[in-house]
Design an enzyme around this catalytic site. Structure first.
Site, mmCIF file in Angstrom:
data_model
loop_
_atom_site.group_PDB
_atom_site.id
_atom_site.type_symbol
_atom_site.label_atom_id
_atom_site.label_comp_id
_atom_site.label_asym_id
_atom_site.label_seq_id
_atom_site.Cartn_x
_atom_site.Cartn_y
_atom_site.Cartn_z
ATOM 1 N N GLY A 106 0.784 -1.228 0.000
ATOM 2 C CA GLY A 106 0.000 0.000 0.000
ATOM 3 C C GLY A 106 0.814 1.275 0.000
ATOM 4 N N LEU A 107 2.147 1.157 -0.042
ATOM 5 C CA LEU A 107 2.996 2.348 -0.035
ATOM 6 C C LEU A 107 3.696 2.552 -1.367
ATOM 7 C CD1 LEU A 107 4.637 1.926 3.495
ATOM 8 C CD2 LEU A 107 2.590 3.211 2.888
ATOM 9 N N SER A 108 3.308 1.772 -2.367
ATOM 10 C CA SER A 108 3.877 1.861 -3.713
ATOM 11 C C SER A 108 5.353 1.510 -3.750
ATOM 12 C CB SER A 108 3.642 3.240 -4.338
ATOM 13 O OG SER A 108 2.403 3.254 -4.975
ATOM 14 N N SER A 124 6.525 -0.877 -5.466
ATOM 15 C CA SER A 124 6.873 -1.206 -6.855
ATOM 16 C C SER A 124 7.314 0.043 -7.606
ATOM 17 C CB SER A 124 5.690 -1.868 -7.561
ATOM 18 O OG SER A 124 4.569 -1.004 -7.598
ATOM 19 N N ALA A 125 6.611 1.159 -7.404
ATOM 20 C CA ALA A 125 6.994 2.406 -8.066
ATOM 21 C C ALA A 125 8.326 2.918 -7.531
ATOM 22 C CB ALA A 125 5.902 3.462 -7.883
ATOM 23 N N ALA A 126 8.574 2.752 -6.230
ATOM 24 C CA ALA A 126 9.845 3.172 -5.650
ATOM 25 C C ALA A 126 11.008 2.387 -6.261
ATOM 26 C CB ALA A 126 9.819 2.995 -4.131
ATOM 27 N N ASP A 175 1.848 7.728 -7.906
ATOM 28 C CA ASP A 175 2.890 7.059 -7.128
ATOM 29 C C ASP A 175 4.269 7.577 -7.491
ATOM 30 O OD1 ASP A 175 0.760 5.582 -6.226
ATOM 31 O OD2 ASP A 175 1.234 3.800 -7.395
#
Length: 379
Positions: free
Chosen positions: A107-109, A111-113, A155
């Site tokens: 829920g904190l992204s 994957s985008a990070a 994100d």
């Protein structure tokens, strides 16, 4: 092993502006002081060799070869970053590196990070200079075109553009953004993250389905007014005035009307939230975040029993100004904007009351407390 470079790519939270970036809506967000660390050195032979302190296995591929098909493991994010960068630049140098995440939380992204870290690393290794918003766009394309998640820019924008002393406000239609500095009268705050203990993958959730439902709502409105239809990939609720929705919502299936209702009310909440932030009104800002979650539950229809339980509990806790589901709202985590003076009470009451309902998560439920931070950067 000694590595030449170190990138920190933060996780992100979105207090108001949920589920609207893919419809070109308005969003707000923070980067936070937990995230992904990537240590790496360039390799002259074009070979990419990655290890992870969070996941099993090793990732190996050549950066100057056409991108392979997805392998459905954590290496796909490195391959996705290569895929999007190779569309724009010639890549000849690879990297050898190791990756580590600081919070085991959905829920904190994350994957985008991770994608942003890889984009920055591959660019650095190949002498490519990228502006922060270019990193946002390349990482977003990697997630949409290679990973297969039909998200917007929220994100990546929070992760690349966030600032510890302000709120990111982004228009996902024009890509205009600004950092709104914290008002001098704003009380001190922290962000609480309540991890339900239930993991999830966005591409295995109803995330993409909700995107299609929003677009179908837009098609319904255009068809009802006998307006020309665009192809699905060019259809967005942002392009249709709310007055059109008010005229046509009774004529469309209720589920599509609810998705559009969320979009239009969230648009208004973000506008109000920006004003609340600019004037230091944390009470109103928090209420709008709660209202955003209400609409996510009832209009957007996301959330698991676990997340809804956390949301219901945090609404009653002292020192909580507001909060909502974090991320897509399918399993994962909730975030809350809190008064740090109440941190211990919030953690104790949340833990006791949540585990009373869901004792099966005793070993995986977690509370974390974080603060806004600057965006992805070389350390």
């Amino acid at each position: 092993m000694e590595y030449k470079y170190h990138i920190f790519s933060p996780y992100r939270v979105c207090p108001i502006g949920a589920h609207v970036d893919h419809q070109h809506g308005l969003v707000t967000g923070f980067a936070i002081d937990k995230g992904v660390d990537l240590w790496f050195s360039p390799s002259d032979d074009g070979h990419v060799h990655l290890e992870s302190r969070s996941f099993d296995g090793i990732v190996d591929f050549n950066i100057d070869q056409p991108t392979q098909v997805r392998q459905y493991n954590w290496g796909d994010y490195a391959r996705g970053a290569k895929f999007a960068l190779r569309k724009r630049f010639q890549l000849t140098r690879g990297i050898t590196g190791v990756l580590q995440g600081s919070l085991p939380v959905g829920g904190l992204s994350s994957s985008a990070a991770v994608l942003i870290a890889y984009v920055m690393a591959f660019a650095k290794a190949n002498g490519i200079s990228l502006q922060p918003f270019e990193v946002v766009q390349i990482a977003s394309e990697a997630e949409r075109k290679y990973i297969g998640l039909n998200n917007g820019l929220l994100d990546q924008a929070c992760i690349a553009l966030g600032r510890k002393d302000g709120l990111l406000f982004l228009d996902c239609d024009t890509n205009d953004y600004r950092i709104i500095q914290k008002h001098p009268d704003m009380p001190d705050f922290e962000l609480a993250i309540f991890f339900s203990g239930l993991t999830r993958s966005l591409i295995n959730s109803d995330y993409n389905l909700r995107v299609y439902e929003c677009k179908t709502a837009a098609w319904n409105m255009l068809a009802y007014l006998d307006q020309p239809l665009k192809t699905f990939d060019k259809t967005f609720l942002r392009d249709i005035p709310k007055t059109t929705f008010d005229k046509t919502k009774i004529a469309m299936p209720a589920r599509f009307a609810r998705r559009a209702e969320h979009f239009y009310t969230e648009y208004r909440r973000v506008r109000q939230g920006v004003t609340a932030w600019e004037t230091g009104n944390m009470k109103l800002f928090g209420k709008l975040s709660f209202d955003s979650c209400e609409s996510s539950i009832h209009n957007y229809e996301c959330g698991s029993p676990e997340l809804i339980a956390i949301y219901d509990i945090m609404r009653t806790l002292p020192g909580v100004w507001g909060g909502r589901f974090s991320g897509a709202g399918f399993k994962g985590a909730c975030i809350a904007i809190i008064d740090p003076a109440y941190r211990d009470t919030i953690e104790q009451q949340m833990t006791e009351r949540y585990l009373a309902q869901f004792p099966e998560y005793e070993n995986t439920f977690k509370c974390f407390f974080v603060r806004p931070d600057d965006g992805a950067r070389f350390v």
